[in-house]
Design a protein around this motif. Sequence first.
Motif, PDB file in Angstrom:
ATOM      1  N   SER A  70      11.080 -11.325  31.708  1.00 23.29           N
ATOM      2  CA  SER A  70      10.467  -9.923  31.869  1.00 23.29           C
ATOM      3  C   SER A  70      10.367  -8.974  32.733  1.00 23.29           C
ATOM      4  N   VAL A  71      10.645  -7.789  32.848  1.00 24.26           N
ATOM      5  CA  VAL A  71      10.821  -6.698  33.709  1.00 24.26           C
ATOM      6  C   VAL A  71      10.917  -5.150  33.095  1.00 24.26           C
ATOM      7  N   THR A  72      10.375  -4.713  34.349  1.00 26.10           N
ATOM      8  CA  THR A  72       9.734  -3.365  33.311  1.00 26.10           C
ATOM      9  C   THR A  72      11.083  -1.725  34.704  1.00 26.10           C
ATOM     10  N   VAL A  73      11.684  -1.597  33.473  1.00 25.56           N
ATOM     11  CA  VAL A  73      11.757  -0.669  34.078  1.00 25.56           C
ATOM     12  C   VAL A  73      11.837   0.724  33.865  1.00 25.56           C
ATOM     13  N   THR A  74      12.304   2.327  34.519  1.00 22.70           N
ATOM     14  CA  THR A  74      11.522   3.431  34.496  1.00 22.70           C
ATOM     15  C   THR A  74      12.867   3.845  34.872  1.00 22.70           C
ATOM     16  N   PHE A  75      13.507   3.915  34.283  1.00 21.84           N
ATOM     17  CA  PHE A  75      15.067   5.168  34.212  1.00 21.84           C
ATOM     18  C   PHE A  75      14.771   6.364  34.847  1.00 21.84           C
ATOM     19  N   LEU A  76      15.211   7.408  35.261  1.00 23.22           N
ATOM     20  CA  LEU A  76      15.235   9.274  35.610  1.00 23.22           C
ATOM     21  C   LEU A  76      16.852   8.650  35.044  1.00 23.22           C
ATOM     22  N   THR A  77      16.810   9.696  34.041  1.00 25.97           N
ATOM     23  CA  THR A  77      18.248   9.612  32.977  1.00 25.97           C
ATOM     24  C   THR A  77      18.693  10.992  32.469  1.00 25.97           C
ATOM     25  N   GLY A  78      19.094  11.886  31.923  1.00 30.73           N
ATOM     26  CA  GLY A  78      19.637  12.689  30.432  1.00 30.73           C
ATOM     27  C   GLY A  78      20.210  11.463  29.986  1.00 30.73           C
ATOM     28  N   TYR A  79      20.767  10.950  30.222  1.00 32.28           N
ATOM     29  CA  TYR A  79      21.233  10.091  28.893  1.00 32.28           C
ATOM     30  C   TYR A  79      20.119   9.291  27.451  1.00 32.28           C
ATOM     31  N   LYS A  80      20.697   8.921  27.136  1.00 31.91           N
ATOM     32  CA  LYS A  80      20.000   8.879  25.858  1.00 31.91           C
ATOM     33  C   LYS A  80      20.134   7.070  25.319  1.00 31.91           C
ATOM     34  N   PHE A  81      20.738   6.247  26.326  1.00 33.35           N
ATOM     35  CA  PHE A  81      20.457   4.888  26.635  1.00 33.35           C
ATOM     36  C   PHE A  81      21.516   4.501  28.088  1.00 33.35           C
ATOM     37  N   ALA A  82      21.059   3.099  28.012  1.00 28.64           N
ATOM     38  CA  ALA A  82      21.104   2.480  29.008  1.00 28.64           C
ATOM     39  C   ALA A  82      22.241   0.934  28.390  1.00 28.64           C
ATOM     40  N   GLU A  83      23.454   1.362  29.198  1.00 29.95           N
ATOM     41  CA  GLU A  83      24.364  -0.630  29.027  1.00 29.95           C
ATOM     42  C   GLU A  83      23.239  -1.011  30.812  1.00 29.95           C
ATOM     43  N   VAL A  84      23.767  -2.972  29.749  1.00 28.16           N
ATOM     44  CA  VAL A  84      22.682  -3.749  30.510  1.00 28.16           C
ATOM     45  C   VAL A  84      23.618  -5.180  30.221  1.00 28.16           C
ATOM     46  N   LYS A  85      23.481  -5.885  31.256  1.00 29.40           N
ATOM     47  CA  LYS A  85      24.079  -7.029  31.336  1.00 29.40           C
ATOM     48  C   LYS A  85      22.703  -7.816  31.512  1.00 29.40           C
ATOM     49  N   PHE A  86      22.540  -9.461  30.977  1.00 27.14           N
ATOM     50  CA  PHE A  86      21.445 -10.789  31.679  1.00 27.14           C
ATOM     51  C   PHE A  86      22.485 -11.590  32.312  1.00 27.14           C
ATOM     52  N   VAL A  87      21.265 -11.567  33.951  1.00 29.35           N
ATOM     53  CA  VAL A  87      22.225 -13.194  34.738  1.00 29.35           C
ATOM     54  C   VAL A  87      21.251 -13.863  34.898  1.00 29.35           C
ATOM     55  N   VAL A  88      21.394 -15.151  34.128  1.00 32.89           N
ATOM     56  CA  VAL A  88      20.913 -16.477  34.594  1.00 32.89           C
ATOM     57  C   VAL A  88      21.621 -17.375  36.030  1.00 32.89           C
TER      58      VAL A  88
END
Length: 120
Positions: A70-88
Amino acid sequence: MKTNNILIISILFLLATSCVQKAYERKVIFLLHTEQLKNIEKVGLRGNNRPLTWQKDLEMTAVKKDSLYSVTVTFLTGYKFAEVKFVVNDEFELQEKDNRRVIFNENGETIYEATFGKEK
């Protein structure tokens, strides 16, 4: 002439200020299931919106070792979404596939739950 200058300055001011998009805080709790993986040394998250980047992992914490992170992220953005990928273990998931798109809940925090390497 003076009227033309005032008109031009007013138009430039409106153009300059109307292009700025208002930014909002968007809190997202990311949960990653990794039951199918072995020998996990580190788990991270990368993305396109600050505080995430595509160059460096944001480390995820084990909720249950080798099973749930788990991780909690707080974005400061005007966008309605974010794009991500997980890394192991420094390996990106879903290589050669689209990034995950996390749609922000505008009325509170968003919980995004995924399984490593499986598209939603």
